[in-house]
Design an enzyme around this catalytic site. Structure first.
Site, PDB file in Angstrom:
ATOM      1  N   ARG A   1     -10.615 -11.277   1.777  1.00  0.00           N
ATOM      2  CA  ARG A   1     -11.500 -12.293   1.218  1.00  0.00           C
ATOM      3  C   ARG A   1     -10.861 -13.687   1.275  1.00  0.00           C
ATOM      4  O   ARG A   1     -11.567 -14.699   1.293  1.00  0.00           O
ATOM      5  CB  ARG A   1     -11.870 -11.916  -0.215  1.00  0.00           C
TER       6      ARG A   1
ATOM      7  N   LYS B   1       0.829  -1.201   0.000  1.00  0.00           N
ATOM      8  CA  LYS B   1       0.000   0.000   0.000  1.00  0.00           C
ATOM      9  C   LYS B   1       0.869   1.259   0.000  1.00  0.00           C
ATOM     10  O   LYS B   1       2.018   1.220   0.442  1.00  0.00           O
ATOM     11  CB  LYS B   1      -0.884   0.036   1.257  1.00  0.00           C
TER      12      LYS B   1
END
Length: 503
Positions: free
Chosen positions: A341, A267
Site C-alpha cells: 500500500r 515473515k
C-alpha cells in the site's frame, strides 16, 4: 503457439491434417452427417460410452475414416463459456502425447449462437493446459503443441470473439511468465526491461523512472520501502494510445514488489519463496498491455508499475518510522510488511495527472482477502457503483470473477495515528477492507477501484504457479470501455493537462 480459425464441417474434420482432434459434443446431440466423426460420436452416445455431463470424455486411437491419429470426444453441456473451459481442460488432459504438434479443436457441432463465446473461452483454455514454465528449468520439456486449428461453422461470425481469446492468451502468458520467475530473475530492473521490450509493439510507449526521478517527485512512501534493498527501484509508465488524442485514459496501477521478506517485520520462513508472486499486480498490468497490443481497442490506457524489493537490511525502514507520501500526507509505518500500500499510494497520487476516466489498482495486497474469498474471486473495492458494476460484469463474462467488498467510513477509524496523518495498518479485523481504506485516502474524488488478488494471482501446492489473473477481467473491462466510448455521443476532448513534478 499459433491459433487459426477455420470453417470446418464434420466431413472436413474427418480429413483435417492434425495429430489429434478435440471434438466438443453438445447436450443437444450430434448434428446429422454421414461423416466418420459424427458416426463415431453418435454410436458412443447411444452405447453410453460417452457419458452425459460436462467434461466427460472418450479417447479413440486411429478411428476408421478419420485422418487424425487421436480423437477425443468431450461433452460440452450447453456450450456456455464456463462449460467450454471445463470441457477443454478435461479433453486436453488426454492429449499429452509427445507427437502432438497440430491440434484440431472442433466447435462446429455447438449451436452457432454459442460458437463465438466458445472460441473466446477455448483458445486460452487450450493454452493454459499446454503451458510449461521453462525459463529457469532447463530440464523442463516444453509441450510440443505448436498449431491449433479452431473449427467453426462460419468464420466471420466468430472472428471477433476468437481474436479476443487470442489476445487474452497472449496477455495471460506474459503475466504468468513474469510472476513465475524467481526474484533474482525478475528484479525491478528486469521488469523495466520487459516493459521496454513490450513498448516496441505498435501503439505502445514506455518510460522508466529511477530512484532520482522518484525522489524528485516526492514519492517518500515508495522510497521508504525500497531503501532496504540493494536492487534499485523502478517506476514504469506504459501508455497504449488507441483512442482519440487527448481523451481521458483508463489508468491501471500494478503493485510490483518483486520479493517481499516483510522487511523488519520479517515473515515466517515457511512458504516465503511464494513472495516472488507479490508482483502479481505488476505482472497483470504487463500482461494486459501485451493483450492490448493484440486486441487494439479504441481507447487510451496508462499503466503504472511501482516496483522494488522489500528487504530487511541496515537501511530498511523501521516500525514507527514516519514518511511523507507524494500527496503530502504523512504515514506512520506500524508494520513494514504492509508495504504494498505504501508503493501504491504514491503511484495513485501520480495517476491524478492523467485525469483518468477510471483508475484501477491491482495488488496481491492482503492475506485477509484470501481468508475472506479464497482462490475463487478477487476482492473488489470501489465507492463508485457504476465502476464496480462494470468490473463485476467484465469478470463474470471473462470467467475471472471478483466480489465487491464494503468501504464504510467506519473501517478507516483504525488507521488513525498519534504521530502522523495515518498509520499503514489498522489491526487484524477486516484487514482487506482497512487496506483499501488506506488507498482510498490517496484518490480524492477520482473514479477508483481496487482489486485485491492475493488469493487469485497464484496457486500453492502441487499446482504452484501464477494463474495469469486478473488479465481476463481487465481486458474485458477495457474492451467494454471502448464500446461505451464508441456508443456515447461525441464530445470534444481536452488534452490531458501535464502537472508539475510535485503535483
Amino acid at each position: 503457439m499459433d491459433f487459426e480459425l477455420k470453417a470446418l464441417t464434420a466431413a472436413q474434420a474427418d480429413s483435417l491434417a492434425a495429430d489429434a482432434l478435440l471434438v466438443l459434443v453438445p447436450d443437444e446431440g450430434v448434428p446429422a452427417s454421414d461423416s466418420a466423426l459424427a458416426g463415431l460420436a453418435t454410436d458412443a452416445v447411444q452405447r453410453g460410452d460417452l457419458e452425459a455431463g460436462v467434461g466427460k470424455t472418450l479417447a479413440c486411437y486411429r478411428p476408421a475414416g478419420v485422418k487424425a491419429t487421436h480423437v477425443v470426444l468431450v461433452r460440452a453441456g450447453n456450450g456456455s463459456a464456463a462449460a467450454l473451459r471445463k470441457a477443454v481442460a478435461a479433453g486436453m488432459t488426454l492429449l499429452r502425447q509427445p507427437s502432438l504438434r497440430k491440434l484440431g479443436l472442433v466447435l462446429s457441432w455447438l449451436p452457432e449462437s454459442a460458437q463465438g463465446a466458445a472460441a473466446r473461452a477455448a483458445v486460452p483454455a487450450v493454452a493454459e493446459q499446454s503451458y510449461v514454465f521453462t525459463t529457469t528449468k532447463p530440464t523442463a520439456k516444453p509441450r510440443p503443441l505448436k498449431q491449433v486449428t479452431v473449427g467453426v461453422t462460419r468464420v466471420a461470425a466468430v472472428r471477433a470473439d476468437f481474436d479476443v481469446g487470442r489476445a487474452q492468451f497472449v496477455g495471460m502468458e506474459t503475466a504468468k511468465e513474469w510472476a513465475n520467475r524467481p526474484a533474482n530473475h525478475a528484479t525491478p530492473s528486469m521488469l523495466a526491461d520487459a516493459a521496454r521490450k513490450l513498448g516496441r509493439k505498435p501503439g505502445l510507449q514506455v518510460e522508466v523512472l529511477g530512484p532520482k526521478e522518484v525522489a524528485a517527485l516526492g514519492m517518500g512512501a515508495f522510497l521508504a520501502v525500497a531503501q532496504g534493498s540493494a536492487e534499485p527501484l523502478r517506476f514504469i509508465v506504459l501508455r497504449y494510445n488507441g483512442g482519440a488524442r487527448g481523451a481521458a485514459p483508463v489508468v491501471l496501477v500494478g503493485k510490483g514488489i518483486t520479493f517481499d521478506t516483510g522487511g523488519i517485520s520479517l515473515k515466517p520462513a515457511a512458504e516465503m519463496d511464494e513472495m516472488k508472486f507479490d508482483m502479481g499486480g505488476a505482472a497483470s498490468v504487463l500482461g494486459t498491455f501485451a493483450a492490448l497490443a493484440e486486441a487494439r481497442p479504441a481507447l487510451n490506457v496508462v499503466g503504472l508499475i511501482p516496483t522494488c524489493e522489500n528487504m530487511p537490511d541496515g537501511r530498511a525502514v523501521k516500525p514507527g518510522d514516519v514518511v511523507t507520501s507524494m500527496s503530502g500526507q504523512t504515514i506512520e509505518i506500524l508494520n513494514t510488511d504492509a508495504e504494498g500500500r505504501l508503493i501504491l499510494c504514491d503511484a495513485l497520487t501520480y495517476a491524478a495527472r492523467f485525469q483518468p476516466r477510471a483508475l484501477i489498482d491491482i495488488a496481491t495486497l492482503t492475506g485477509a482477502c484470501v481468508i475472506a474469498l479464497g482462490a475463487v474471486r478477487s476482492g473488489l473495492f470501489s465507492a463508485r457503483d457504476d465502476l464496480a458494476a462494470a468490473l463485476q460484469q467484465a469478470g463474470e463474462q471473462a470467467l475471472d470473477p471478483c466480489w465487491r467488498m464494503p468501504l464504510d467510513d467506519e473501517y478507516g477509524d483504525g488507521l488513525k495515528s498519534h504521530f502522523a496523518d495515518m498509520g499503514n495498518v489498522a489491526g487484524r479485523a477486516a484487514g482487506a477492507v482497512t487496506a483499501a481504506k488506506f488507498l482510498q485516502k490517496f484518490v480524492a474524488e477520482q473514479p477508483w477501484a481496487h482489486l485485491d488478488i492475493a488469493g487469485t494471482a497464484w496457486k500453492s501446492g502441487a499446482a504452484k504457479g501464477a494463474t495469469g489473473r486478473p488479465v481476463p477481467l481487465l481486458l474485458q473491462f477495457l474492451l467494454d470501455e471502448s464500446a461505451r466510448i464508441a456508443a456515447s455521443p461525441a464530445a470534444p476532448q481536452k488534452p490531458a493537462r501535464r502537472r508539475s513534478a510535485k503535483a
